[in-house]
Design a protein around this motif. Structure first.
Motif, PDB file in Angstrom:
ATOM      1  N   LEU A   1      37.327  20.747  -2.219  1.00  0.00           N
ATOM      2  CA  LEU A   1      36.012  20.292  -1.218  1.00  0.00           C
ATOM      3  C   LEU A   1      36.860  18.136  -1.751  1.00  0.00           C
ATOM      4  O   LEU A   1      36.975  17.826  -2.926  1.00  0.00           O
ATOM      5  CB  LEU A   1      34.863  20.269  -2.551  1.00  0.00           C
ATOM      6  CG  LEU A   1      34.201  21.570  -2.471  1.00  0.00           C
ATOM      7  CD1 LEU A   1      33.136  21.747  -3.329  1.00  0.00           C
ATOM      8  CD2 LEU A   1      34.058  21.797  -1.471  1.00  0.00           C
ATOM      9  N   PRO A   2      37.747  18.084  -1.036  1.00  0.00           N
ATOM     10  CA  PRO A   2      37.961  16.217  -0.951  1.00  0.00           C
ATOM     11  C   PRO A   2      37.201  15.014  -2.112  1.00  0.00           C
ATOM     12  O   PRO A   2      37.725  14.916  -1.569  1.00  0.00           O
ATOM     13  CB  PRO A   2      38.773  16.224  -0.108  1.00  0.00           C
ATOM     14  CG  PRO A   2      38.037  17.227   1.340  1.00  0.00           C
ATOM     15  CD  PRO A   2      37.302  18.797   0.603  1.00  0.00           C
ATOM     16  N   LYS A   3      35.804  15.751  -1.319  1.00  0.00           N
ATOM     17  CA  LYS A   3      35.144  14.539  -1.552  1.00  0.00           C
ATOM     18  C   LYS A   3      34.686  14.449  -2.669  1.00  0.00           C
ATOM     19  O   LYS A   3      33.373  14.016  -3.005  1.00  0.00           O
ATOM     20  CB  LYS A   3      34.725  14.711  -0.060  1.00  0.00           C
ATOM     21  CG  LYS A   3      35.183  14.131   1.146  1.00  0.00           C
ATOM     22  CD  LYS A   3      34.304  13.784   2.167  1.00  0.00           C
ATOM     23  CE  LYS A   3      35.201  12.880   3.413  1.00  0.00           C
ATOM     24  NZ  LYS A   3      34.266  13.052   4.669  1.00  0.00           N
ATOM     25  N   LEU A   4      33.841  15.402  -3.546  1.00  0.00           N
ATOM     26  CA  LEU A   4      33.931  16.209  -4.413  1.00  0.00           C
ATOM     27  C   LEU A   4      33.619  14.941  -5.486  1.00  0.00           C
ATOM     28  O   LEU A   4      34.505  14.787  -6.111  1.00  0.00           O
ATOM     29  CB  LEU A   4      33.686  17.325  -4.916  1.00  0.00           C
ATOM     30  CG  LEU A   4      32.771  17.993  -5.748  1.00  0.00           C
ATOM     31  CD1 LEU A   4      31.504  18.019  -5.373  1.00  0.00           C
ATOM     32  CD2 LEU A   4      33.107  19.360  -6.350  1.00  0.00           C
ATOM     33  N   ASN A   5      32.830  14.257  -6.022  1.00  0.00           N
ATOM     34  CA  ASN A   5      32.434  13.384  -7.119  1.00  0.00           C
ATOM     35  C   ASN A   5      32.591  13.530  -8.216  1.00  0.00           C
ATOM     36  O   ASN A   5      32.676  13.704  -9.410  1.00  0.00           O
ATOM     37  CB  ASN A   5      31.691  11.737  -6.538  1.00  0.00           C
ATOM     38  CG  ASN A   5      31.604  11.350  -8.129  1.00  0.00           C
ATOM     39  OD1 ASN A   5      30.491  11.230  -8.345  1.00  0.00           O
ATOM     40  ND2 ASN A   5      32.929   9.763  -7.837  1.00  0.00           N
TER      41      ASN A   5
ATOM     42  N   SER B   1      43.176  28.539  -4.957  1.00  0.00           N
ATOM     43  CA  SER B   1      42.252  27.226  -5.350  1.00  0.00           C
ATOM     44  C   SER B   1      41.996  27.076  -6.716  1.00  0.00           C
ATOM     45  O   SER B   1      41.702  27.921  -7.316  1.00  0.00           O
ATOM     46  CB  SER B   1      41.369  26.530  -4.214  1.00  0.00           C
ATOM     47  OG  SER B   1      41.566  26.626  -2.570  1.00  0.00           O
ATOM     48  N   GLY B   2      41.994  25.969  -6.903  1.00  0.00           N
ATOM     49  CA  GLY B   2      41.307  26.164  -8.485  1.00  0.00           C
ATOM     50  C   GLY B   2      40.937  24.039  -8.563  1.00  0.00           C
ATOM     51  O   GLY B   2      41.111  23.315  -8.061  1.00  0.00           O
ATOM     52  N   LEU B   3      40.351  24.442 -10.267  1.00  0.00           N
ATOM     53  CA  LEU B   3      40.041  22.748 -10.070  1.00  0.00           C
ATOM     54  C   LEU B   3      40.949  21.379 -10.247  1.00  0.00           C
ATOM     55  O   LEU B   3      40.794  20.790  -9.973  1.00  0.00           O
ATOM     56  CB  LEU B   3      38.922  23.046 -11.916  1.00  0.00           C
ATOM     57  CG  LEU B   3      37.637  24.195 -11.450  1.00  0.00           C
ATOM     58  CD1 LEU B   3      36.898  23.772 -12.603  1.00  0.00           C
ATOM     59  CD2 LEU B   3      37.014  23.777 -10.392  1.00  0.00           C
ATOM     60  N   ASP B   4      41.983  21.902 -10.777  1.00  0.00           N
ATOM     61  CA  ASP B   4      42.972  21.250 -10.779  1.00  0.00           C
ATOM     62  C   ASP B   4      43.444  20.031  -9.241  1.00  0.00           C
ATOM     63  O   ASP B   4      44.028  19.088  -9.491  1.00  0.00           O
ATOM     64  CB  ASP B   4      44.427  21.426 -11.051  1.00  0.00           C
ATOM     65  CG  ASP B   4      44.797  22.963  -9.989  1.00  0.00           C
ATOM     66  OD1 ASP B   4      46.204  22.662  -9.579  1.00  0.00           O
ATOM     67  OD2 ASP B   4      43.839  23.986  -9.700  1.00  0.00           O
ATOM     68  N   MET B   5      42.591  21.172  -7.902  1.00  0.00           N
ATOM     69  CA  MET B   5      43.183  20.099  -7.037  1.00  0.00           C
ATOM     70  C   MET B   5      41.629  19.123  -6.706  1.00  0.00           C
ATOM     71  O   MET B   5      42.056  18.673  -5.561  1.00  0.00           O
ATOM     72  CB  MET B   5      42.956  20.785  -5.941  1.00  0.00           C
ATOM     73  CG  MET B   5      43.595  22.561  -5.608  1.00  0.00           C
ATOM     74  SD  MET B   5      44.012  23.793  -4.951  1.00  0.00           S
ATOM     75  CE  MET B   5      44.106  22.707  -3.114  1.00  0.00           C
ATOM     76  N   LEU B   6      41.117  19.176  -7.884  1.00  0.00           N
ATOM     77  CA  LEU B   6      39.847  17.817  -6.883  1.00  0.00           C
ATOM     78  C   LEU B   6      40.358  16.274  -8.218  1.00  0.00           C
ATOM     79  O   LEU B   6      39.840  16.435  -9.396  1.00  0.00           O
ATOM     80  CB  LEU B   6      38.720  18.876  -7.471  1.00  0.00           C
ATOM     81  CG  LEU B   6      37.825  19.764  -7.327  1.00  0.00           C
ATOM     82  CD1 LEU B   6      36.964  20.313  -8.535  1.00  0.00           C
ATOM     83  CD2 LEU B   6      37.586  19.329  -6.395  1.00  0.00           C
TER      84      LEU B   6
ATOM     85  N   HIS C   1      33.381  13.798 -12.673  1.00  0.00           N
ATOM     86  CA  HIS C   1      32.779  14.608 -13.171  1.00  0.00           C
ATOM     87  C   HIS C   1      32.951  16.238 -13.328  1.00  0.00           C
ATOM     88  O   HIS C   1      32.854  16.622 -13.055  1.00  0.00           O
ATOM     89  CB  HIS C   1      31.290  14.457 -13.287  1.00  0.00           C
ATOM     90  CG  HIS C   1      30.700  12.915 -13.367  1.00  0.00           C
ATOM     91  ND1 HIS C   1      30.709  12.313 -14.203  1.00  0.00           N
ATOM     92  CD2 HIS C   1      30.956  12.215 -11.887  1.00  0.00           C
ATOM     93  CE1 HIS C   1      30.264  10.902 -13.627  1.00  0.00           C
ATOM     94  NE2 HIS C   1      30.491  11.549 -11.827  1.00  0.00           N
ATOM     95  N   PHE C   2      33.182  16.411 -14.982  1.00  0.00           N
ATOM     96  CA  PHE C   2      33.625  18.382 -14.597  1.00  0.00           C
ATOM     97  C   PHE C   2      32.471  18.312 -15.790  1.00  0.00           C
ATOM     98  O   PHE C   2      32.723  18.276 -17.244  1.00  0.00           O
ATOM     99  CB  PHE C   2      34.569  18.691 -15.392  1.00  0.00           C
ATOM    100  CG  PHE C   2      35.735  18.551 -14.212  1.00  0.00           C
ATOM    101  CD1 PHE C   2      37.311  19.119 -14.696  1.00  0.00           C
ATOM    102  CD2 PHE C   2      35.756  18.598 -13.165  1.00  0.00           C
ATOM    103  CE1 PHE C   2      37.724  19.109 -13.572  1.00  0.00           C
ATOM    104  CE2 PHE C   2      36.703  18.831 -11.687  1.00  0.00           C
ATOM    105  CZ  PHE C   2      38.251  18.860 -12.448  1.00  0.00           C
TER     106      PHE C   2
ATOM    107  N   LYS D   1      40.686  11.614 -11.229  1.00  0.00           N
ATOM    108  CA  LYS D   1      39.967  10.271 -11.453  1.00  0.00           C
ATOM    109  C   LYS D   1      38.916  10.644 -12.902  1.00  0.00           C
ATOM    110  O   LYS D   1      37.836   9.670 -12.297  1.00  0.00           O
ATOM    111  CB  LYS D   1      39.639  10.037 -10.028  1.00  0.00           C
ATOM    112  CG  LYS D   1      40.200   9.789  -9.315  1.00  0.00           C
ATOM    113  CD  LYS D   1      41.454   8.779  -9.982  1.00  0.00           C
ATOM    114  CE  LYS D   1      42.105   7.565  -8.273  1.00  0.00           C
ATOM    115  NZ  LYS D   1      42.894   8.576  -8.151  1.00  0.00           N
ATOM    116  N   LEU D   2      39.135  11.375 -13.206  1.00  0.00           N
ATOM    117  CA  LEU D   2      38.113  12.382 -14.042  1.00  0.00           C
ATOM    118  C   LEU D   2      37.627  10.733 -15.062  1.00  0.00           C
ATOM    119  O   LEU D   2      38.450  10.427 -15.761  1.00  0.00           O
ATOM    120  CB  LEU D   2      38.434  13.636 -14.924  1.00  0.00           C
ATOM    121  CG  LEU D   2      38.410  14.623 -13.851  1.00  0.00           C
ATOM    122  CD1 LEU D   2      39.218  16.013 -14.852  1.00  0.00           C
ATOM    123  CD2 LEU D   2      37.170  15.451 -13.396  1.00  0.00           C
ATOM    124  N   ILE D   3      36.219  11.114 -15.783  1.00  0.00           N
ATOM    125  CA  ILE D   3      35.187  10.219 -16.008  1.00  0.00           C
ATOM    126  C   ILE D   3      35.055  11.192 -17.178  1.00  0.00           C
ATOM    127  O   ILE D   3      35.450  10.700 -18.775  1.00  0.00           O
ATOM    128  CB  ILE D   3      34.723   8.583 -16.163  1.00  0.00           C
ATOM    129  CG1 ILE D   3      33.441   9.410 -14.960  1.00  0.00           C
ATOM    130  CG2 ILE D   3      35.589   8.197 -14.991  1.00  0.00           C
ATOM    131  CD1 ILE D   3      32.974   8.427 -14.591  1.00  0.00           C
TER     132      ILE D   3
END
Length: 955
Positions: free
Chosen positions: A157-161, A182-187, A192-193, A214-216
């Motif tokens: 999901l390339p646009k997932l924020n 795939s995996g979460l490293d691609m986000l 927000h995780f 860009k994780l916060i």
């Protein structure tokens, strides 16, 4: 059938009638939703959903948005949702009645940008087809019952924020890409995780994080993660909040965390981290730090304590710190709380004369401080169990210094009594269920809980922070053209995990909201449009069902009028005929729906001395349905009996097992207990409380339907009836689960609830042997006018009954604490509270010798507890139990204090308090197949008037 005829009719004659019906690709999908939901918005009646149906928004004739938060929806989400191909927003949050699996066809909604299902009851695995929603920006599936693993396809999901899957039952490792998957490293663009409060396990691979992210917010608290904290975490320079607490992480803390200069909240507590206490000198924005309960090497007090100028909260219990605290620490300008319990802090404590004017709490219990240099500091200081207090006691004989006593101040409890004050007006006297707003207008507010997952402050008594939050909420609502008069906050509660605040939103110029307004308010909170002040950190809202709707502003034209006005000639005759058939069928359905919507229309208030139950979302079952689910209440399905009647196992069409408690004419309990239980259980939801699935009140039959709890009661296991062996670790876990359930009732339920009948037969064990509190027939809800005490007829169970409550007839939360203390003693002895003329509380008190091993209680203990092994934490457990059964309620701890102490005992015993019970002990043995039943009690007694206190004990 009537619905299908109508759909066909509208589609066939649409070109003739010129109706503005939703596109023929959308209308069947909406009608399927309507048919699949047993409870839906009553305004879904017109022929044009784009203008007539609440919560539906269209662009042209195509449905692009469905917002139905807090509507009390019940049913499943149909595969036909795929027909709404233009749908961009789907928000069904805060509808506990939505169950079942999320359909695979959800992946065909290619234009979906917002998928928000917060606080529903969806279960099963999250479909991997979600990974094909390439436009998805906001994905929030938290606070459901999803199981299985995190779908690796989410990495597509390339646009997932925003990604929030917290508070579910997700298992397995955190997926990362490996070339073929795939995996979460691609986000890379996700900020927000949020994965807290799940069952995730395995190591956190280094590949999960990288410098392009860009994780916060990275929130993985309360899982079962193992291995080390990956050093790549230090590469994500955008991070602001990091939570890895309450896992099973080991090894050294990566040194490069020092470079995360934007992090304001860092939680690493309750793991097994080792090595030296990490150097975090460079984290200049750090406000909240908790590294408690780890296995660090013995370390000197870090020099960086005094350099973190933004620090508000420093919590480092049991971290093997030694040395003297620098006086400069207390002068940090924002400092509010210092908790360094159970360390080796020594020497002289000097707070100095220049200290933070915000400093509220210094807790240094169980250290080696020999001297306190008194200054001007006058807020809470706790030095109990330090040499300085022992010396004071030796010299004076009393040890009366205030700092040598454990404080019961609300700040140290993590709670506050704040309630939004009135705006220079006198609160109105309102009708039942209405509330006076801050502007002193009576209304039905929209309510819920704001849950802040990582606030950067710990001073809950600071009224200005709540005022700022109120102002920002009101401004946000009004800036979105919502007719909101005011908002009110109350009951801040800081548990071991999050900060909770009760929220009430009041309507403007009238006494209630309509459905469209509720859905918009819910959406503003569920999709994070509202942004709280930054120091509150990430949040989630848990909305209540709204039950007092006003009229919606949309058209309510009937289908018959639209068709009759548009049709002519032979078409009109045909339509009228079909509409007549449809109306007849609808009438029959409406009659049935009336029974469901008003199930207590025949409630006899005179007979029960109580008004009809007021429900908050419980499902109504017909007697015919329940008979079908139980094979006509066959003896083969009977799994228990008690004072209320018999209990039967049932099987819903979905495959879900239920327990059905069926009253009998000779039942000791009556309508009042039936009313109490469904009212209370329909409004409370907690993993350590038995969930009410629904009820049946039909033809004088009273039936309560619960979730099926397969492993019987604590009593069954302690007596050997269930064949389940409870060793020391499992008994600690059962104690903790029960305590958490009671703490929720006392402190988080709104209004608070006193159970009034805590005992081993009313605590059930699920398939993981987690404890669930059951049987709320005697429970009491605390109203606003009687929060301190309730004068009431004495009810309870002999042996567990609080003597103070019995003598004074004043019921408080401390009455439950007493009963829980008795249960704690029952857990270690496996003896009923009153056995052969002996009362377990007095037997323990008489036998106890603190100078002997196991306090000299060997002969009273249950051998199956595992006496051959070391019962780590046993003495502290007994001390806590005896505090709970103190004669005076004021000397007993609160349930939240009990929870914290049992968590500490479990950690001392080497047990993770957040691990599943089923894996809590390697010594568990299944002697025989556990009996599967819900076990209500038959030991309840009711008493009014006076009789000698000795009758509390057996005769």
């Amino acid at each position: 059938m009537g619905q299908k005829i109508l759909v066909f009719l509208l589609l066939v004659f649409r070109p003739i009638l010129g109706m503005a019906v939703a596109d023929n690709q959308d209308f069947p999908g909406l009608m399927t939703l309507k048919e699949d939901w047993k409870k839906k918005p009553p305004g879904w009646k017109g022929s044009d959903p784009c203008s007539d149906w609440e919560g539906i928004e269209c662009t042209g004739s195509r449905v692009t948005s469905i917002k139905l938060s807090s509507m009390g929806l019940e049913g499943t989400l149909s595969e036909e949702i795929q027909n709404l191909s233009e749908l961009q927003t789907l928000d069904l949050s805060y509808n506990k009645g939505l169950i079942g699996k999320l359909p695979q066809s959800i992946g065909k909604l290619k234009k979906l940008t917002n998928l928000i299902l917060v606080g529903c009851s969806f279960s099963g695995p999250i479909p991997d087809t979600i990974g094909s929603l390439e436009q998805l920006f906001f994905l929030s599936l938290n606070s459901n019952k999803f199981s299985g693993g995190i779908p690796p396809s989410i990495g597509n999901l390339p646009k997932l924020n925003w990604l929030d899957m917290a508070d579910n039952n997700l298992e397995g490792p955190i997926p990362v890409s490996n070339g073929s998957t795939s995996g979460l490293d691609m986000l890379l663009h996700t900020k927000h995780f949020h994965f807290g409060k799940n069952k995730l396990s395995g190591e956190i691979l280094e590949k999960l994080f990288n410098s392009s992210m860009k994780l916060i917010h990275v929130l993985f608290e309360s899982n079962n993660l193992t291995g080390k904290i990956p050093s790549t975490l230090g590469l994500v320079q955008t991070l602001e909040v990091v939570r890895f607490d309450r896992n099973n992480l080991v090894g050294k803390v990566p040194s490069n965390l020092n470079s995360l200069t934007n992090v304001s909240e860092l939680y690493l507590s309750n793991n097994r981290l080792s090595g030296p206490v990490p150097d975090i000198t460079g984290m200049n924005n750090l406000a909240y730090l908790d590294m408690s309960n780890n296995s660090f090497d013995v370390s000197d007090i870090p020099t960086w304590f005094s350099t973190l100028t933004s620090l508000t909260t420093l919590i480092m219990e049991r971290t093997k710190l030694k040395g003297e605290l620098p006086v400069d620490l207390f002068s940090l300008p924002s400092l509010q709380t210092v908790v360094l319990k159970n360390n080796q802090v020594n020497g002289t404590l000097d707070i100095g004369t220049i200290y933070s004017n915000r400093l509220q709490l210094i807790d240094l219990q169980y250290n080696s401080i020999t001297e306190y240099k008194k200054g001007l500091y006058s807020d809470t200081l706790i030095l109990a169990n330090n040499p300085v207090c022992q010396e004071t006691e030796t010299e004076t004989g009393t040890g009366t210094e205030s700092y040598c006593k454990v404080s019961t101040d609300s700040q140290s409890d993590g709670n506050s009594t704040y309630t939004t004050p009135s705006n220079n007006c006198v609160p109105s006297t309102c009708n039942p269920n209405q509330i006076s707003s801050p502007n002193c207008r009576c209304a039905y507010p929209y309510t819920g809980i704001l849950e802040f997952r990582a606030p950067s402050f710990s001073d809950l008594g600071n009224k200005s922070i709540y005022k700022e939050l109120e102002n920002k909420l009101l401004t946000s609502f009004q800036s979105h053209q919502l007719l909101v008069d005011s908002v009110a906050l109350s009951d801040p509660k800081k548990g071991s995990i999050y900060l909770d605040l009760s929220l009430e939103v009041f309507p403007y110029s009238r006494d209630r909201f309509n459905r469209t307004e509720i859905s918009e308010i819910g959406f503003l909170l569920s999709n994070q449009t509202f942004k709280p002040p930054k120091y509150f950190g990430p949040f989630v809202f848990h909305g209540d069902e709204y039950e007092n709707y006003g009229e919606t502003e949309k058209s309510k034209s009937s289908i018959g009028i639209i068709i009759g006005a548009a049709a002519g000639g032979s078409v009109l005759v045909l339509l009228l005929l079909l509409v007549g058939v449809y109306a007849f069928r609808q009438k029959r359905r409406a009659e049935r729906s009336s029974e469901i919507s008003r199930p207590f229309v025949l409630w006899d208030a005179n007979k029960t001395s109580a008004g009809a139950p007021q429900l908050k979302g419980a499902r109504w079952f017909s007697y015919e349905e329940l008979a079908k689910y139980t094979n006509n209440f066959s003896t083969a399905n009977e799994i228990g009996s008690g004072g209320f009647g018999k209990v039967y196992r049932g099987n819903l069409p979905t495959g879900e097992l239920i327990a059905i408690k069926k009253s009998e004419k000779e039942s000791k309990q009556g309508g009042r207990e039936f009313k109490t239980e469904i009212e209370l259980l329909s409004r409370v939801h907690h993993k350590n409380l038995v969930s009410l699935v629904g009820f049946c009140f039909e033809n004088n039959e009273q039936l309560l339907i619960y979730e099926y709890v397969p492993n019987g009661s604590l009593k069954d296991s302690l007596s050997g009836k269930s064949g389940i062996r409870l060793d020391w670790m499992r008994r600690l876990k059962a104690s903790l689960g029960t305590a958490r359930g009671l703490a929720y009732l006392h402190e988080l339920a709104n209004p608070p609830i006193i159970h009034r009948d805590i005992k081993s037969t009313n605590v059930l064990l699920d398939d993981h042997l987690n404890a669930k509190v059951a049987d709320f027939g005697l429970s009491k809800l605390i109203g606003e006018d009687d929060e301190d005490h309730i004068s009431t007829q004495v009810k309870g169970t002999m042996g567990y009954l609080d003597p103070e409550y019995y003598m004074s007839q004043q019921l408080t939360e401390k009455s439950d604490v007493y009963s829980f203390g008795v249960l704690m003693l029952e857990l270690i002895t496996a003896r009923t509270p009153i056995e052969k003329g002996k009362y377990i509380v007095r037997e323990v008190q008489k036998t106890l010798d603190k100078n002997q091993g196991l306090y000299n209680l060997h002969r009273l203990l249950d051998p199956s507890i595992g006496l051959a092994t070391k019962l780590r934490g046993f003495e502290k457990y007994v001390d806590l139990a005896l505090r709970c059964v103190e004669e005076a309620g004021s000397d007993r701890p609160t349930m939240s204090e009990v929870v914290k102490e049992i968590e500490n005992i479990m950690e001392l015993a080497g047990l993770n308090p957040n691990a599943d019970s089923a894996s809590a002990s390697a010594s568990y043995e299944e002697v025989s197949k556990p009996s599967s039943h819900y076990s209500p009690n038959n030991e309840t007694f009711y008493c009014s008037g006076a009789f000698p206190p000795s009758q509390i004990e057996p005769q």
